[in-house]
Design a protein around this motif. Structure first.
Motif, mmCIF file in Angstrom:
data_model
loop_
_atom_site.group_PDB
_atom_site.id
_atom_site.type_symbol
_atom_site.label_atom_id
_atom_site.label_comp_id
_atom_site.label_asym_id
_atom_site.label_seq_id
_atom_site.Cartn_x
_atom_site.Cartn_y
_atom_site.Cartn_z
ATOM 1 N N LEU A 46 172.966 -10.285 20.870
ATOM 2 C CA LEU A 46 171.530 -10.239 20.600
ATOM 3 C C LEU A 46 171.244 -9.425 19.336
ATOM 4 C CD1 LEU A 46 168.532 -10.618 21.404
ATOM 5 C CD2 LEU A 46 168.784 -8.597 22.877
ATOM 6 N N LEU A 47 171.870 -8.264 19.204
ATOM 7 C CA LEU A 47 171.637 -7.425 18.035
ATOM 8 C C LEU A 47 172.170 -8.073 16.768
ATOM 9 C CD1 LEU A 47 172.396 -3.856 19.453
ATOM 10 C CD2 LEU A 47 170.204 -5.036 19.275
ATOM 11 N N GLU A 48 173.276 -8.765 16.864
ATOM 12 C CA GLU A 48 173.779 -9.465 15.682
ATOM 13 C C GLU A 48 172.827 -10.586 15.275
ATOM 14 O OE1 GLU A 48 178.009 -9.937 14.217
ATOM 15 O OE2 GLU A 48 177.754 -11.790 15.364
ATOM 16 N N ARG A 49 172.248 -11.260 16.248
ATOM 17 C CA ARG A 49 171.241 -12.288 15.924
ATOM 18 C C ARG A 49 170.062 -11.664 15.187
ATOM 19 N NH1 ARG A 49 166.834 -14.517 18.750
ATOM 20 N NH2 ARG A 49 167.358 -13.561 20.746
ATOM 21 N N GLY A 50 169.745 -10.415 15.507
ATOM 22 C CA GLY A 50 168.675 -9.703 14.817
ATOM 23 C C GLY A 50 169.115 -9.019 13.535
ATOM 24 N N ARG A 51 170.353 -9.219 13.125
ATOM 25 C CA ARG A 51 170.900 -8.664 11.885
ATOM 26 C C ARG A 51 170.863 -7.135 11.866
ATOM 27 N NH1 ARG A 51 172.158 -13.228 12.362
ATOM 28 N NH2 ARG A 51 172.097 -14.874 10.764
ATOM 29 N N PHE A 52 171.090 -6.520 13.037
ATOM 30 C CA PHE A 52 171.205 -5.063 13.121
ATOM 31 C C PHE A 52 172.492 -4.605 12.446
ATOM 32 C CE2 PHE A 52 167.746 -5.491 15.830
ATOM 33 C CZ PHE A 52 167.405 -4.340 16.530
ATOM 34 N N ALA A 287 154.293 -7.371 21.580
ATOM 35 C CA ALA A 287 153.880 -8.638 22.192
ATOM 36 C C ALA A 287 153.129 -9.425 21.133
ATOM 37 C CB ALA A 287 153.021 -8.394 23.431
ATOM 38 N N GLU A 288 152.659 -10.596 21.488
ATOM 39 C CA GLU A 288 151.999 -11.459 20.503
ATOM 40 C C GLU A 288 150.732 -10.811 19.948
ATOM 41 O OE1 GLU A 288 153.014 -14.129 19.150
ATOM 42 O OE2 GLU A 288 154.694 -14.749 20.427
ATOM 43 N N THR A 289 150.023 -10.032 20.783
ATOM 44 C CA THR A 289 148.803 -9.365 20.335
ATOM 45 C C THR A 289 148.870 -7.889 20.669
ATOM 46 O OG1 THR A 289 147.579 -9.634 22.416
ATOM 47 C CG2 THR A 289 147.508 -11.479 20.839
ATOM 48 N N ASP A 290 148.001 -7.105 20.006
ATOM 49 C CA ASP A 290 147.940 -5.682 20.295
ATOM 50 C C ASP A 290 147.563 -5.430 21.754
ATOM 51 O OD1 ASP A 290 148.597 -5.082 17.690
ATOM 52 O OD2 ASP A 290 146.547 -4.627 17.065
ATOM 53 N N PRO A 403 167.409 -6.109 28.974
ATOM 54 C CA PRO A 403 167.453 -6.331 27.530
ATOM 55 C C PRO A 403 166.107 -6.751 26.953
ATOM 56 C CG PRO A 403 168.107 -8.319 28.635
ATOM 57 C CD PRO A 403 167.731 -7.342 29.727
ATOM 58 N N VAL A 404 165.025 -6.572 27.707
ATOM 59 C CA VAL A 404 163.727 -7.128 27.316
ATOM 60 C C VAL A 404 163.233 -6.539 26.003
ATOM 61 C CG1 VAL A 404 161.309 -7.391 27.994
ATOM 62 C CG2 VAL A 404 163.122 -7.595 29.712
ATOM 63 N N THR A 405 163.298 -5.207 25.864
ATOM 64 C CA THR A 405 162.710 -4.599 24.673
ATOM 65 C C THR A 405 163.495 -4.935 23.412
ATOM 66 O OG1 THR A 405 163.573 -2.587 25.766
ATOM 67 C CG2 THR A 405 161.221 -2.751 25.484
ATOM 68 N N PHE A 406 164.821 -4.987 23.477
ATOM 69 C CA PHE A 406 165.603 -5.470 22.329
ATOM 70 C C PHE A 406 165.253 -6.924 22.017
ATOM 71 C CE2 PHE A 406 169.593 -2.517 22.536
ATOM 72 C CZ PHE A 406 168.876 -1.528 21.892
ATOM 73 N N ARG A 407 165.201 -7.763 23.038
ATOM 74 C CA ARG A 407 164.941 -9.194 22.813
ATOM 75 C C ARG A 407 163.558 -9.412 22.210
ATOM 76 N NH1 ARG A 407 165.894 -11.361 27.905
ATOM 77 N NH2 ARG A 407 163.675 -11.224 28.395
ATOM 78 N N ASP A 408 162.563 -8.677 22.711
ATOM 79 C CA ASP A 408 161.223 -8.798 22.133
ATOM 80 C C ASP A 408 161.230 -8.428 20.659
ATOM 81 O OD1 ASP A 408 160.181 -9.562 24.562
ATOM 82 O OD2 ASP A 408 159.303 -7.603 25.041
ATOM 83 N N VAL A 413 159.564 -9.002 15.974
ATOM 84 C CA VAL A 413 159.409 -8.095 14.834
ATOM 85 C C VAL A 413 160.351 -8.445 13.694
ATOM 86 C CG1 VAL A 413 159.400 -5.691 14.074
ATOM 87 C CG2 VAL A 413 158.657 -6.259 16.390
ATOM 88 N N VAL A 414 161.595 -8.790 14.008
ATOM 89 C CA VAL A 414 162.553 -9.094 12.946
ATOM 90 C C VAL A 414 162.051 -10.209 12.026
ATOM 91 C CG1 VAL A 414 164.854 -10.037 12.464
ATOM 92 C CG2 VAL A 414 164.589 -8.159 14.109
#
Length: 457
Positions: A46-52, A287-290, A403-408, A413-414
């Motif tokens: 997951l982190l590699e997909r996000g280019r961490f 999330a999608e909105t504030d 893993p929800v917060t990393f996945r979100d 955000v990425v």
């Protein structure tokens, strides 16, 4: 001026309760799966997909028993107890990824440099140069008791021991074997040229290592070096040795003060201050909105444990917060705990007064750093503001509901940061040090103290 890229590390510990205490009870949390190899492999992918840049795995060597003088609160909330070794899953995660780095916390106080250098060289080999070490000196009396001491060494003495530890491991990694020592020549029957392997011959106050390193050099030789101490001794140590520094601060102005202090120490040590990269711990609820993000935060906060947070921070600071009035301001005292954590809530921000109760409520989800909550645009704005105001290189992102917060973050955000040109779209190098300094840079820089130990003919 080109804006610098935001570098990211995912922050985990092989335990149930790490930065956000009590959130393991949330129905979406998979924190209890820390014992499963698939949990770690999926996190790395997951982190590699996000280019961490890397997954940073924290660690603790003793139970948290300062709060109320016993371990009960830590056990009830699963705070760093039970916990597994941070090193053992790394080779499996490396096999499932190509670019993501892996940094693990290991204490110089309780390792032997001769065997530790081999562990890291092995991971250098098995990861193809994607390994880093977060150097700590350990702050728990419980660790000292269970690892052969009656009590832990005093704070500054631990750093003096660590200085000699670094001298020994630098020699083992850099000076014992030549780059071309391994011949592997079937015709002559010579695998290693013995003229190109030298004994270390270290005789010091704390360590004696007379012989050669047991291992051939890895891609990096010396792993990428991180450090998190922000006490006076810690800043000096980081300025001499660290390539990456982990910070805990809840205001960018506080983080900037810490950054400037370590950069000054780097200059004093003869290093380029720009070569030291700084990462602030942060938690992102997106999330999608504030409004949706704020609702998600409120949901998470309903699971946070105030007593668990007090127990964790009692151990970090080595102050039993249960013995204090929860609503009276905390005052700075010299401790053998993590002094930077004590300073965080006492002296670094003179405009704010913290009580133990306020600390516990503040760190309930955020874990001692900023809590960024909102839409992808809102979060990206805040990350950029912190980068610019604090002179950071990136963030250590916590994962309070794995893993929800990393996945979100990766999904929401990425892409926004990439759209703004503040995050890489593709990796440019294959090793962890290349993530720091660019393609082709795999060995320590010439101005780093490890370079002074390089093998010379």
């Amino acid at each position: 001026m080109t804006e610098r890229l935001i570098r990211l590390n995912g922050l985990r510990q092989s335990t149930v309760g790490h930065t956000a205490i009590g959130l393991w009870r949330h129905p979406d949390s998979q924190a209890h799966r820390y014992r499963d190899l698939d949990y770690w492999v999926q996190t790395a992918q997951l982190l590699e997909r996000g280019r961490f840049d890397a997954l940073f795995i924290a660690d603790a060597l003793g139970p948290l028993d300062v709060y109320q003088g016993r371990v009960d609160a830590a056990l009830r909330d699963g705070i760093q107890t039970p916990t597994d070794d941070p090193l053992l899953a790394i080779s499996a995660m490396a096999a499932a990824t190509r670019h993501l780095g892996f940094a693990a916390t290991v204490s110089s106080t309780y390792e032997q440099p001769y065997t530790f250098a081999r562990k890291m060289a092995t991971l250098d080999h098995l990861t193809g140069g994607r390994i880093g070490w977060n150097i700590v000196t350990s702050a728990l009396d419980s660790a000292a008791r269970n690892l052969g001491l009656r009590t832990q060494l005093p704070h500054d003495e631990r750093y003096r021991v660590a200085e000699e530890f670094m001298q020994v491991v630098y020699q083992l990694w850099e000076s014992s074997w030549a780059d071309d020592a391994v011949l592997r020549d079937p015709a002559t029957g010579v695998f290693v040229d013995p003229t190109k392997v030298r004994p270390v011959r270290h005789e010091g106050a704390h360590y004696r290592v007379p012989d050669i390193a047991l291992f051939e050099p890895g891609v990096l030789r010396t792993p990428v070096l991180y450090q998190a101490g922000t006490s006076t001794a810690g800043r000096g140590f980081a300025g001499r040795h660290a390539e990456g520094v982990f910070l805990s601060a809840y205001l960018p102005s506080m983080a900037r003060t810490l950054v400037n202090g370590v950069r000054e120490q780097a200059v004093a040590a003869g290093r380029d201050p720009a070569s030291v990269k700084f990462f602030a711990i942060a938690t992102v609820i997106v999330a999608e909105t504030d409004a949706q993000a704020q609702a998600k935060l409120a949901d998470y906060q309903s699971y946070a444990s105030v007593e668990g947070a007090l127990a964790r921070w009692s151990a970090l600071m080595h102050i039993d917060l249960s013995a204090l009035d929860l609503d009276k301001p905390l005052e700075y005292v010299e401790t053998d705990g993590i002094r930077g954590m004590v300073e965080l809530f006492t002296t670094l921000d003179p405009s704010r007064t913290w009580t133990p109760r306020a600390i516990a409520e503040f760190v309930g989800v955020g874990g001692g750093g900023p809590l960024f909550v909102g839409s992808p645009t809102t979060v990206a704005d805040e990350l950029e503001r912190w980068m610019d105001e604090a002179d950071l290189d990136g963030f250590n992102l916590a994962d309070p509901v794995p893993p929800v917060t990393f996945r979100d973050f990766v999904d929401l955000v990425v892409p926004e940061l990439q759209r703004r040109g503040r995050m890489r779209r593709e990796y440019e190098g294959n090793t962890l040090r290349e993530h720091f300094y660019g393609p082709g840079v795999t060995r320590v820089r010439d101005d780093h103290p490890a370079a002074a130990y390089r093998f010379t003919p």
